[in-house]
Scaffold this motif. Structure first.
Motif, mmCIF file in Angstrom:
data_model
loop_
_atom_site.group_PDB
_atom_site.id
_atom_site.type_symbol
_atom_site.label_atom_id
_atom_site.label_comp_id
_atom_site.label_asym_id
_atom_site.label_seq_id
_atom_site.Cartn_x
_atom_site.Cartn_y
_atom_site.Cartn_z
ATOM 1 N N GLU A 56 73.396 67.723 96.361
ATOM 2 C CA GLU A 56 74.394 67.929 95.468
ATOM 3 C C GLU A 56 74.227 66.916 94.038
ATOM 4 O OE1 GLU A 56 79.172 66.991 95.890
ATOM 5 O OE2 GLU A 56 78.234 68.024 97.570
ATOM 6 N N HIS A 57 74.858 67.446 93.124
ATOM 7 C CA HIS A 57 74.727 66.933 91.641
ATOM 8 C C HIS A 57 76.022 66.919 91.278
ATOM 9 C CE1 HIS A 57 70.320 67.294 92.462
ATOM 10 N NE2 HIS A 57 70.404 68.476 92.513
ATOM 11 N N ARG A 58 76.466 65.932 91.080
ATOM 12 C CA ARG A 58 77.944 65.885 90.604
ATOM 13 C C ARG A 58 77.678 65.712 88.697
ATOM 14 N NH1 ARG A 58 81.284 67.543 93.575
ATOM 15 N NH2 ARG A 58 81.487 66.640 95.528
ATOM 16 N N CYS A 59 77.737 66.834 88.101
ATOM 17 C CA CYS A 59 77.446 66.977 86.665
ATOM 18 C C CYS A 59 78.576 67.037 85.918
ATOM 19 C CB CYS A 59 76.674 68.235 86.493
ATOM 20 S SG CYS A 59 77.055 69.739 86.735
ATOM 21 N N CYS A 60 79.684 67.236 86.625
ATOM 22 C CA CYS A 60 81.051 67.384 85.718
ATOM 23 C C CYS A 60 81.276 65.900 84.849
ATOM 24 C CB CYS A 60 82.330 67.690 86.589
ATOM 25 S SG CYS A 60 82.268 69.260 86.835
ATOM 26 N N ARG A 61 80.939 64.869 85.311
ATOM 27 C CA ARG A 61 81.291 63.600 85.021
ATOM 28 C C ARG A 61 80.259 63.510 83.586
ATOM 29 N NH1 ARG A 61 80.841 60.777 90.779
ATOM 30 N NH2 ARG A 61 83.093 61.273 91.308
ATOM 31 N N GLU A 62 79.010 63.841 83.755
ATOM 32 C CA GLU A 62 78.204 63.670 82.652
ATOM 33 C C GLU A 62 78.673 64.582 81.343
ATOM 34 O OE1 GLU A 62 75.993 61.534 82.678
ATOM 35 O OE2 GLU A 62 76.680 60.863 84.457
ATOM 36 N N VAL A 63 79.090 65.960 81.633
ATOM 37 C CA VAL A 63 79.308 66.713 80.693
ATOM 38 C C VAL A 63 80.615 66.289 80.065
ATOM 39 C CG1 VAL A 63 80.192 69.021 80.236
ATOM 40 C CG2 VAL A 63 78.333 68.553 81.768
ATOM 41 N N VAL A 64 81.784 65.676 80.703
ATOM 42 C CA VAL A 64 82.953 65.438 79.976
ATOM 43 C C VAL A 64 82.543 64.119 79.061
ATOM 44 C CG1 VAL A 64 84.052 63.632 81.609
ATOM 45 C CG2 VAL A 64 85.331 65.302 80.499
ATOM 46 N N LYS A 65 81.646 63.372 79.275
ATOM 47 C CA LYS A 65 81.241 62.117 78.379
ATOM 48 C C LYS A 65 80.779 62.828 77.274
ATOM 49 C CE LYS A 65 79.680 58.975 82.104
ATOM 50 N NZ LYS A 65 78.647 58.444 82.694
ATOM 51 N N LYS A 66 80.101 63.952 77.088
ATOM 52 C CA LYS A 66 79.712 64.804 75.885
ATOM 53 C C LYS A 66 80.735 65.467 75.009
ATOM 54 C CE LYS A 66 75.014 65.236 77.725
ATOM 55 N NZ LYS A 66 73.836 66.070 78.439
ATOM 56 N N TYR A 67 81.742 65.816 75.845
ATOM 57 C CA TYR A 67 82.867 66.567 75.412
ATOM 58 C C TYR A 67 84.098 65.806 75.704
ATOM 59 C CZ TYR A 67 79.051 70.011 74.998
ATOM 60 O OH TYR A 67 77.726 70.413 74.672
ATOM 61 N N PRO A 68 84.545 64.858 74.935
ATOM 62 C CA PRO A 68 85.848 64.146 75.363
ATOM 63 C C PRO A 68 86.939 64.969 75.055
ATOM 64 C CG PRO A 68 84.973 63.280 73.207
ATOM 65 C CD PRO A 68 83.836 64.186 74.021
ATOM 66 N N GLU A 69 86.991 66.112 74.435
ATOM 67 C CA GLU A 69 88.076 66.945 74.307
ATOM 68 C C GLU A 69 88.489 67.746 75.446
ATOM 69 O OE1 GLU A 69 84.755 69.290 73.014
ATOM 70 O OE2 GLU A 69 85.185 67.272 72.585
ATOM 71 N N ILE A 70 87.606 67.915 76.469
ATOM 72 C CA ILE A 70 87.625 68.469 77.729
ATOM 73 C C ILE A 70 88.614 67.627 78.565
ATOM 74 C CG2 ILE A 70 86.754 69.436 79.829
ATOM 75 C CD1 ILE A 70 84.325 70.056 78.034
ATOM 76 N N ALA A 71 89.894 68.218 79.211
ATOM 77 C CA ALA A 71 90.728 67.465 80.127
ATOM 78 C C ALA A 71 90.051 67.709 81.336
ATOM 79 C CB ALA A 71 92.170 68.109 79.947
#
Length: 123
Positions: free
Chosen positions: A59-74
């Motif tokens: 399991e890879h918890r990638c959501c946290r990494e993506v949201v760091k790159k796109y802070p406009e995503i709630a």
């Protein structure tokens, strides 16, 4: 196409998903206008992975990494049992749900079965 329990061989189901690149299961859920259901204005998409988590122990918890790159995503993490309660009380709180395969299967079935009950059905 059973998924074997425990370790050993990889299931045909998982093999096909990897070979065909079927890494996600995308399930839109929305209100059919003109058809009365328990909730109005539901517009929700569940996204769950198909090849990791319970299928192969990774399991890879990638959501946290993506949201760091796109802070406009709630972005919000919610414990699954609390999430189920929130979803049943007010599904319009959510737009896109990203989760591991097991939760995606459970929540997808929950959405399909419960929301389409008539408005006169008691909870």
């Amino acid at each position: 196409m059973a998924t074997p329990i425990g370790k050993g061989h990889r299931s045909l189901n998982l093999t096909l998903r990897k070979e065909l690149g079927l890494y996600t299961n995308v399930r839109p859920r929305y209100t059919l206008h003109g058809y009365k259901t328990r909730y109005d204005d539901v517009n929700l998409v569940t996204i769950s992975e198909n090849t990791e988590g319970e299928y192969n122990g990774l399991e890879h918890r990638c959501c946290r990494e993506v949201v760091k790159k796109y802070p406009e995503i709630a972005y919000e993490e919610v414990i699954i049992d609390n999430f189920c309660m929130m979803l049943m009380k007010n599904p319009s709180l959510f737009d896109v749900l990203v989760m591991p395969n097991l939760y995606g299967d459970i929540i997808g079935g929950l959405c399909a079965g419960y929301w389409w009950l008539g408005s006169d059905t008691k909870m």
